[in-house]
Design a protein around this motif. Sequence first.
Motif, short mmCIF file in Angstrom:
data_model
loop_
_atom_site.label_atom_id
_atom_site.label_comp_id
_atom_site.label_asym_id
_atom_site.label_seq_id
_atom_site.Cartn_x
_atom_site.Cartn_y
_atom_site.Cartn_z
N ILE A 28 26.14 -35.33 108.29
CA ILE A 28 25.98 -34.68 106.98
C ILE A 28 26.15 -33.18 107.18
O ILE A 28 25.54 -32.60 108.08
CB ILE A 28 24.59 -34.97 106.38
N TYR A 29 26.96 -32.56 106.31
CA TYR A 29 27.24 -31.12 106.42
C TYR A 29 26.68 -30.29 105.27
O TYR A 29 26.45 -29.11 105.42
CB TYR A 29 28.75 -30.88 106.48
N GLY A 30 26.50 -30.91 104.13
CA GLY A 30 26.05 -30.16 102.97
C GLY A 30 25.62 -31.08 101.86
O GLY A 30 25.67 -32.31 101.99
N ARG A 31 25.20 -30.47 100.75
CA ARG A 31 24.74 -31.26 99.62
C ARG A 31 25.02 -30.52 98.32
O ARG A 31 25.33 -29.33 98.31
CB ARG A 31 23.25 -31.57 99.76
N GLY A 32 24.89 -31.25 97.23
CA GLY A 32 25.05 -30.68 95.90
C GLY A 32 24.34 -31.55 94.89
O GLY A 32 24.23 -32.77 95.08
N ARG A 33 23.87 -30.93 93.81
CA ARG A 33 23.14 -31.67 92.77
C ARG A 33 24.10 -32.12 91.67
O ARG A 33 24.99 -31.38 91.27
CB ARG A 33 22.04 -30.80 92.18
N VAL A 34 23.90 -33.34 91.19
CA VAL A 34 24.72 -33.91 90.12
C VAL A 34 24.33 -33.28 88.79
O VAL A 34 23.16 -33.25 88.42
CB VAL A 34 24.53 -35.44 90.06
N ASP A 52 20.50 -36.26 90.58
CA ASP A 52 20.59 -36.86 91.92
C ASP A 52 21.19 -35.85 92.89
O ASP A 52 21.90 -34.93 92.49
CB ASP A 52 21.47 -38.11 91.91
N MET A 53 20.91 -36.04 94.18
CA MET A 53 21.45 -35.17 95.21
C MET A 53 22.49 -35.94 96.01
O MET A 53 22.24 -37.06 96.46
CB MET A 53 20.33 -34.69 96.14
N LEU A 54 23.67 -35.33 96.17
CA LEU A 54 24.74 -35.91 96.98
C LEU A 54 24.79 -35.19 98.32
O LEU A 54 24.80 -33.96 98.37
CB LEU A 54 26.09 -35.75 96.28
N TYR A 55 24.80 -35.96 99.40
CA TYR A 55 24.90 -35.42 100.76
C TYR A 55 26.30 -35.77 101.26
O TYR A 55 26.71 -36.93 101.21
CB TYR A 55 23.82 -36.01 101.66
N PHE A 56 27.03 -34.75 101.74
CA PHE A 56 28.44 -34.92 102.05
C PHE A 56 28.71 -35.06 103.54
O PHE A 56 28.21 -34.30 104.36
CB PHE A 56 29.23 -33.73 101.49
N THR A 57 29.59 -36.02 103.84
CA THR A 57 30.09 -36.26 105.18
C THR A 57 31.61 -36.42 105.07
O THR A 57 32.15 -36.45 103.97
CB THR A 57 29.45 -37.52 105.80
N GLU A 58 32.28 -36.51 106.19
CA GLU A 58 33.72 -36.73 106.18
C GLU A 58 34.04 -38.12 106.71
O GLU A 58 33.27 -38.69 107.47
CB GLU A 58 34.44 -35.68 107.04
N ASN A 59 35.19 -38.64 106.31
CA ASN A 59 35.61 -39.98 106.74
C ASN A 59 36.28 -39.94 108.11
O ASN A 59 37.40 -40.41 108.29
CB ASN A 59 36.52 -40.62 105.70
#
Length: 149
Positions: free
Chosen positions: A56-62, A43-50
């Motif tokens: 969305i700033y970036g992503r990473g694969r699980v 799965d792909m995780l897309y990262f944001t801040e709280n």
Amino acid sequence: MDHIVYLDKAAGALEAMRQGRKTMVGRAFNGRRSPYGKVKVGDMLYFTENDGRQIIYGRGRVTEVYDSPKLGHEESVEILERYRRSLWLSERQFLKMAGRRYLVLVWVDRFEEVPPFRFTRRDFHTLDDWIPVGDVNLARKEGPVPTPR
């Protein structure tokens, strides 16, 4: 499957992810809640801040997922202590998660910058800080990305 994952701004989690110091994300609950059982290897995780900006700033694969069985207090603390550095947990975060009955720990291959884009939660009917979206483009919001405050 794509997921939008909130990172703790106050703890500097996004920057730690960018620099490769944070290599895991985790959630802890007293009952089985999302993302328990919903995250899979690949799965792909897309990262944001709280911070309320929904960018969305970036992503990473699980690469690995641990959905714990029901844990006792000591087991929960021991597991979090073992992975605390990779999870990049502040003292506040550790104390909030420690002792919870269910843990979801997710290993992320590497952080990859993406051109920042806005997203909307509107169609996903969740108030959680982890949103399974299927395809991140379904959450993409048109319009310019606001400049940092």
